[in-house]
Structure formats: structure tokens, C-alpha cells
Design a protein around this motif. Structure first.
Motif, short mmCIF file in Angstrom:
data_model
loop_
_atom_site.label_atom_id
_atom_site.label_comp_id
_atom_site.label_asym_id
_atom_site.label_seq_id
_atom_site.Cartn_x
_atom_site.Cartn_y
_atom_site.Cartn_z
N LEU A 176 12.87 1.08 10.23
CA LEU A 176 12.58 0.01 9.27
C LEU A 176 13.78 -0.20 8.36
N ARG A 177 14.16 -1.46 8.14
CA ARG A 177 15.31 -1.77 7.29
C ARG A 177 14.90 -2.27 5.91
N TYR A 178 14.15 -3.37 5.90
CA TYR A 178 13.85 -4.00 4.60
C TYR A 178 12.60 -4.86 4.69
N ALA A 179 12.11 -5.24 3.52
CA ALA A 179 11.03 -6.21 3.40
C ALA A 179 11.52 -7.38 2.57
N ALA A 180 11.04 -8.57 2.88
CA ALA A 180 11.41 -9.78 2.15
C ALA A 180 10.14 -10.49 1.70
N ILE A 218 5.24 1.44 9.70
CA ILE A 218 4.30 0.33 9.54
C ILE A 218 2.89 0.93 9.57
N ALA A 219 2.01 0.40 8.74
CA ALA A 219 0.59 0.72 8.85
C ALA A 219 -0.18 -0.58 8.73
N ILE A 220 -1.35 -0.60 9.33
CA ILE A 220 -2.18 -1.80 9.31
C ILE A 220 -3.58 -1.40 8.90
N ALA A 221 -4.10 -2.11 7.88
CA ALA A 221 -5.42 -1.82 7.33
C ALA A 221 -6.37 -2.97 7.64
N GLN A 222 -7.63 -2.64 7.86
CA GLN A 222 -8.65 -3.66 8.04
C GLN A 222 -8.90 -4.34 6.69
N GLY A 223 -8.80 -5.64 6.66
CA GLY A 223 -9.03 -6.38 5.42
C GLY A 223 -9.77 -7.68 5.71
N PRO A 224 -10.05 -8.45 4.67
CA PRO A 224 -10.76 -9.71 4.86
C PRO A 224 -9.85 -10.82 5.39
N HIS A 225 -8.53 -10.62 5.33
CA HIS A 225 -7.57 -11.65 5.74
C HIS A 225 -6.22 -10.99 5.98
N HIS A 226 -5.29 -11.74 6.49
CA HIS A 226 -3.93 -11.24 6.70
C HIS A 226 -3.16 -11.35 5.38
N SER A 227 -2.53 -10.25 4.97
CA SER A 227 -1.78 -10.23 3.72
C SER A 227 -0.97 -8.95 3.63
N LEU A 228 -0.18 -8.85 2.57
CA LEU A 228 0.52 -7.60 2.29
C LEU A 228 -0.44 -6.62 1.64
N HIS A 229 -0.52 -5.41 2.18
CA HIS A 229 -1.30 -4.35 1.56
C HIS A 229 -0.43 -3.65 0.51
N HIS A 230 0.71 -3.08 0.93
CA HIS A 230 1.66 -2.54 -0.06
C HIS A 230 3.02 -2.26 0.57
N LEU A 253 13.43 2.46 1.29
CA LEU A 253 12.13 1.90 1.63
C LEU A 253 11.47 2.84 2.64
N SER A 254 10.27 3.29 2.34
CA SER A 254 9.57 4.23 3.21
C SER A 254 8.77 3.52 4.30
N HIS A 255 7.86 2.63 3.89
CA HIS A 255 7.01 1.96 4.87
C HIS A 255 6.43 0.68 4.30
N VAL A 256 5.93 -0.14 5.21
CA VAL A 256 5.28 -1.41 4.87
C VAL A 256 3.89 -1.39 5.48
N HIS A 282 -4.59 2.09 10.78
CA HIS A 282 -3.76 2.79 11.76
C HIS A 282 -2.35 2.97 11.19
N PHE A 283 -1.81 4.17 11.32
CA PHE A 283 -0.45 4.49 10.89
C PHE A 283 0.44 4.50 12.13
N LEU A 284 1.46 3.65 12.14
CA LEU A 284 2.27 3.41 13.33
C LEU A 284 3.71 3.86 13.11
N ARG A 285 4.27 4.54 14.10
CA ARG A 285 5.63 5.05 13.98
C ARG A 285 6.53 4.49 15.08
N CYS A 286 7.83 4.38 14.74
CA CYS A 286 8.84 3.98 15.72
C CYS A 286 9.91 5.05 15.85
N ASN A 287 9.75 6.14 15.12
CA ASN A 287 10.65 7.29 15.19
C ASN A 287 9.85 8.52 14.74
#
Length: 311
Positions: free
Chosen positions: A9-13, A191-203, A141-144, A180-185
Motif C-alpha cells: 500500500l502506498r497512499y490514500a487520496a 486493506i480491510a472491508i467491513a459490512q455497512g449500509p453503503h459504500h464509503s470510507l470506514h477509516h 500509512l498502515s492500512h485503509v 475481512h482483513f486482506l493482505r498483499c504481503n
């Protein structure tokens, strides 16, 4: 194990409607350094990271502009581009020279939910430094973490197309997936993905030098008058510390440290019951997860899906 073409992971914009306020917060209080600032656009670096920048802010309606990831070299970048073309992933632009701080060579695509992802390589590293003992600023930056209205589908896209791997999952007492907590190394998750009511930034999560720096940083942010949403505590999944705050734009941002680094040959993912206090916080120092905390992290609906940012 499948050879992963995404290295890290490099950056978030982010686009934010209160650009100057958000910019000043991340520089003055959060501890990032502006490396390039134009009207309505700023690139922010972490002193401890060789990445040219780890956060980009743009003046516009609130949205995730994009998330940047790296490949080891141009060979891997072109292999990834060819793979994604073969899998009918929608491209925003083909591999090309990049003009952002650090330059580089890369391409952009939409993920399955319409978020913009950039993959790049051959960029110029920034002169970083060792963060001093007790210095309360981020190392990197640790994770998105994303919210998704379709957790299974969103996570599977990263598994199928980018060869990410699930490290652990959070579930309800009846074994329904929540995150779900997802790794590439070897890092437990990028990256992690949380169940929510819509698509958005969690943190967005920023790594600190250690426990002492994490605590001092958290105290610094509290003294600045910023609201702490949840923490301080230590998660079970990832074994990392957490202190979540609300930025002026209403995005959840985290100071963390000591995220687990896995032995991938022996690691087996766990399904962790969120009704157990130790799942959310091993120490028991943070308030119990509640609907109020969860609601803040649901954030506003991301209006930028399947819309490429102008820069």
C-alpha cells in the motif's frame, strides 16, 4: 502460494469540502508534512516513510478519490495490467508516466464497487528519517478500510483480481461475516472491508513508532480538541493497538502500532466472534463497540464511485 503482483500500500487520496481546515489538521495536529501544495490540492508525507507521500487531499465534495498501491517493477506492473485486462476490469488509464510527487509509472482502474485504484512503480523515494523516541507523529500509512454494502463481493474482487488473501474475519455470534482483513504481503492487512449500509470510507490508519509514541500521539490529538470515537485499546485481529478519531471532514482516522507481521507458510485465518469483548479489545480499556461507534465509521455515502478524480 500465487505470486502476488501488488507489493504494498502506498497512499490514500481523499476529496474534502473543508480543504483548508482538513489540510491544517493533518499538518498541525496529526503530524504529516506537506511536500507539495497547490490551490485545492496537497500531498502529505510521513517523516518515517520513504514514500513520496502517503495522503493526498483535494478540495471537492467528500469522497475517496483513490487508493495507491505499488508493484516491485515495471515487469510486474505490466503483468498486472495484462491480467486485469484479461479479467475485464475497467481501466481509467493505461500504464503511463505519472506527474505526482515522486513521479513513477502506473495505471488506474475501478475496483468492483467503483473505487479508483492506482498501481505504480519506479517512483523516486523520499528521504525519510528514523522517528525519535517519544516523537508522536506517524511513521507511515498502515492500512485503509472500506465499508461495503456487499462484503462478500467486495472482498472477493480483491482476492480474484489482485491475489489478496484473507488473514482473519470478524463475525456475528451466528457466524455471519462482518469484516475481512486482506493482505498483499506479510503485514496482517493493508486493506480491510467491513459490512455497512453503503459504500464509503470506514477509516484510514497511520502507524506510530511504538506504544509510547502511539499513546503520546493519542493524547496530543485529544488535547487538540479532536473527538476520540473509540479507544485506546488493542484489537485481536492484527494484534494492533487502536485509537480512532474523527477528522474535521468527518472521516474516521486511526493511530495504531505493532500490526502483526505473519509467517504466511504457517498462518491460518480465524473467524472471530465480535460479541466477545476480547475480539474487539484485548486489553478491555476501550468502551464496548456500540451502534454509536459503528455509525460514525459508516461515514457518508461515497458519491465518487465509478467517477475518476480530475487528478
Amino acid at each position: 502460494m500465487t505470486e502476488r503482483l501488488v507489493s504494498h500500500l502506498r497512499y490514500a487520496a481523499l476529496a474534502v469540502p473543508n480543504f483548508e481546515e482538513e489540510k491544517n489538521f493533518f499538518i498541525k495536529h496529526w503530524g504529516l508534512t506537506a511536500v507539495q501544495s497547490d490551490e485545492g490540492l496537497v500531498h502529505l508525507a510521513a517523516e518515517g516513510s520513504p514514500e513520496p507521500f502517503i495522503l493526498r487531499l483535494r478540495d471537492d465534495e467528500k469522497r475517496i478519490d483513490l487508493v495507491g498501491m505499488a508493484t516491485k517493477n515495471r515487469r510486474d506492473l505490466h503483468k498486472l495490467a495484462d491480467k486485469l485486462h484479461a479479467e475485464n476490469v475497467t481501466f481509467i488509464h493505461e500504464p503511463q508516466e505519472l506527474t505526482q510527487p515522486g513521479g513513477g509509472y502506473g495505471f488506474r482502474v475501478f475496483d468492483g464497487d467503483g473505487r479508483v485504484l492506482e498501481f505504480s512503480t519506479d517512483y523516486e523515494l523520499r528521504a525519510s528519517r528514523k522517528i525519535r523516541e517519544r516523537e508522536p507523529i506517524p511513521v507511515k500509512l498502515s492500512h485503509v478500510v472500506f465499508n461495503s454494502a456487499d462484503l462478500a463481493g467486495s472482498a472477493q474482487w480483491y482476492i480474484d483480481h489482485l491475489d489478496f488473501t484473507i488473514s482473519d474475519s470478524l463475525v456475528t455470534p451466528t457466524d455471519v461475516d462482518l469484516m475481512h482483513f486482506l493482505r498483499c504481503n506479510r503485514n496482517h492487512h493493508s486493506i480491510a472491508i467491513a459490512q455497512g449500509p453503503h459504500h464509503s470510507l470506514h477509516h484510514l490508519s497511520f502507524e506510530m513508532r511504538g506504544i509510547e509514541e502511539w499513546m503520546r500521539g493519542s493524547g496530543k490529538i485529544l488535547r487538540a480538541g479532536t473527538r476520540m470515537i473509540w479507544g485506546p485499546g488493542r484489537h485481536n485481529a492484527g494484534d494492533n493497538t487502536f485509537a480512532y478519531f474523527l477528522s474535521p471532514a468527518g472521516n474516521t482516522i486511526e493511530y495504531t502500532t505493532e500490526l502483526a507481521v505473519l509467517d504466511e507458510d504457517t498462518w491460518h485465518p480465524s473467524r472471530m466472534d465480535t460479541s466477545l469483548m476480547s475480539t474487539q479489545d484485548q486489553w478491555g480499556t476501550a468502551a464496548e463497540m456500540s451502534e454509536l461507534v459503528a455509525r460514525e465509521s459508516f461515514n457518508d455515502i461515497d458519491e465518487g464511485l465509478f467517477v475518476a478524480p480530475p487528478v
